[in-house]
Design a protein around this motif. Structure first.
Motif, PDB file in Angstrom:
ATOM      1  N   GLY A  64       2.932  25.307  79.198  1.00  0.00           N
ATOM      2  CA  GLY A  64       4.045  24.502  79.683  1.00  0.00           C
ATOM      3  C   GLY A  64       4.802  25.191  80.798  1.00  0.00           C
ATOM      4  O   GLY A  64       4.823  26.422  80.904  1.00  0.00           O
ATOM      5  N   GLU A  65       5.452  24.402  81.629  1.00  0.00           N
ATOM      6  CA  GLU A  65       6.167  24.937  82.781  1.00  0.00           C
ATOM      7  C   GLU A  65       7.298  25.872  82.363  1.00  0.00           C
ATOM      8  O   GLU A  65       7.540  26.900  83.004  1.00  0.00           O
ATOM      9  N   ALA A  66       7.998  25.516  81.291  1.00  0.00           N
ATOM     10  CA  ALA A  66       9.119  26.352  80.848  1.00  0.00           C
ATOM     11  C   ALA A  66       8.633  27.741  80.455  1.00  0.00           C
ATOM     12  O   ALA A  66       9.274  28.752  80.771  1.00  0.00           O
ATOM     13  N   GLU A  67       7.490  27.800  79.757  1.00  0.00           N
ATOM     14  CA  GLU A  67       6.946  29.091  79.341  1.00  0.00           C
ATOM     15  C   GLU A  67       6.443  29.889  80.534  1.00  0.00           C
ATOM     16  O   GLU A  67       6.571  31.120  80.563  1.00  0.00           O
ATOM     17  N   VAL A  68       5.852  29.201  81.530  1.00  0.00           N
ATOM     18  CA  VAL A  68       5.405  29.882  82.746  1.00  0.00           C
ATOM     19  C   VAL A  68       6.588  30.578  83.405  1.00  0.00           C
ATOM     20  O   VAL A  68       6.532  31.771  83.738  1.00  0.00           O
ATOM     21  N   ARG A  69       7.682  29.835  83.579  1.00  0.00           N
ATOM     22  CA  ARG A  69       8.873  30.408  84.234  1.00  0.00           C
ATOM     23  C   ARG A  69       9.444  31.557  83.412  1.00  0.00           C
ATOM     24  O   ARG A  69       9.830  32.588  83.966  1.00  0.00           O
ATOM     25  N   ALA A  70       9.507  31.384  82.093  1.00  0.00           N
ATOM     26  CA  ALA A  70      10.132  32.392  81.243  1.00  0.00           C
ATOM     27  C   ALA A  70       9.364  33.708  81.295  1.00  0.00           C
ATOM     28  O   ALA A  70       9.954  34.784  81.474  1.00  0.00           O
ATOM     29  N   PHE A  71       8.041  33.652  81.136  1.00  0.00           N
ATOM     30  CA  PHE A  71       7.267  34.894  81.153  1.00  0.00           C
ATOM     31  C   PHE A  71       7.221  35.513  82.552  1.00  0.00           C
ATOM     32  O   PHE A  71       7.209  36.740  82.691  1.00  0.00           O
ATOM     33  N   ALA A  72       7.203  34.665  83.584  1.00  0.00           N
ATOM     34  CA  ALA A  72       7.253  35.196  84.944  1.00  0.00           C
ATOM     35  C   ALA A  72       8.575  35.920  85.180  1.00  0.00           C
ATOM     36  O   ALA A  72       8.615  37.009  85.764  1.00  0.00           O
ATOM     37  N   ASP A  73       9.665  35.333  84.705  1.00  0.00           N
ATOM     38  CA  ASP A  73      10.977  35.993  84.824  1.00  0.00           C
ATOM     39  C   ASP A  73      11.004  37.313  84.057  1.00  0.00           C
ATOM     40  O   ASP A  73      11.573  38.310  84.514  1.00  0.00           O
ATOM     41  N   ASP A  74      10.398  37.318  82.873  1.00  0.00           N
ATOM     42  CA  ASP A  74      10.381  38.546  82.074  1.00  0.00           C
ATOM     43  C   ASP A  74       9.541  39.627  82.748  1.00  0.00           C
ATOM     44  O   ASP A  74       9.862  40.822  82.658  1.00  0.00           O
ATOM     45  N   ALA A  75       8.465  39.225  83.424  1.00  0.00           N
ATOM     46  CA  ALA A  75       7.652  40.193  84.161  1.00  0.00           C
ATOM     47  C   ALA A  75       8.468  40.837  85.271  1.00  0.00           C
ATOM     48  O   ALA A  75       8.437  42.056  85.463  1.00  0.00           O
TER      49      ALA A  75
END
Length: 220
Positions: A64-75
């Motif tokens: 999902g898009e929300a998870e993509v953004r969240a993990f990218a932000d965490d990276a």
């Protein structure tokens, strides 16, 4: 039983050993040798560069898009921690980030990051989440546990405050919520693999602190 309950039950003995480790006891009472903390910071700088890559793979595999953004932000956040907080710690030791980066990656760090990257690249999204989860969750639990006592040593107090901070705790709750959602969707076999990966990287967390305490080097 929720998936997060099952995961934590699997590593509760490991977490107890982490809390009992002299590295953490020394953090809180200020007696931890500064060289042990320096070893930890240098190896953590190496670790976080690969952890950021692992989080980026989680983002790439996220459904999902929300998870993509969240993990990218965490990276991005993992890299920021390496460049910011660690640079401040290294300055206190009279070192630079460039000097730390030139130091060897020690055996436990190499083993942990190799397992982590192999799992996130080779496994499913759920398996990848399980592998990266201990670095979120155990640090949050340790930070929360140590925050009340803090430390008379300012460097150690800053480290404790970083992981006991509510902002970090909120990030971890987000990943735990995702983990429980995954637990409702995956097969029993995939759930077993998640428990295995989570347990393995949790043990590496104990080993990482222990390596710093011992001043681990390559034996040959």
């Amino acid at each position: 039983m929720s998936l997060t309950d099952e995961l934590w039950a699997a590593i509760e003995p490991v977490y107890d050993e982490i809390l009992a480790h002299p590295f953490l006891a020394g953090l809180t009472d200020g007696t931890l040798p500064r060289q042990a903390f320096r070893h930890f910071v240098v190896q953590d700088s190496h670790y976080l560069r690969d952890y950021a890559r692992a989080l980026a793979v989680c983002a790439a595999k996220a459904p999902g898009e929300a998870e993509v953004r969240a993990f990218a932000d965490d990276a991005v956040g993992a890299i920021a921690a390496e460049q910011g907080m660690h640079a401040e710690f290294l300055t206190a030791f009279g070192d630079t980030a460039e000097q730390a980066a030139a130091e060897p990656v020690m055996p436990t760090t190499r083993a942990y990051t190799s397992y982590l990257l192999a799992t996130v690249y080779g496994g499913s999204f759920a398996e990848a989440v399980a592998a990266v989860l201990p670095c979120y969750w155990i640090y949050a639990r340790v930070g929360e546990r140590l925050l009340a006592a803090s430390s008379p040593e300012p460097l150690y107090a800053k480290w404790i405050a970083t992981y006991g901070d509510e902002q970090f705790q909120a990030v971890v709750r987000r990943v735990l919520d995702l983990t429980d959602r995954l637990g409702e969707e995956i097969s029993p076999a995939e759930r077993r693999r998640m428990v295995e990966h989570f347990t393995t990287t949790s043990k590496y967390e104990w080993m990482f602190w222990d390596a710093a305490w011992r001043g681990e080097t390559w034996p040959v």
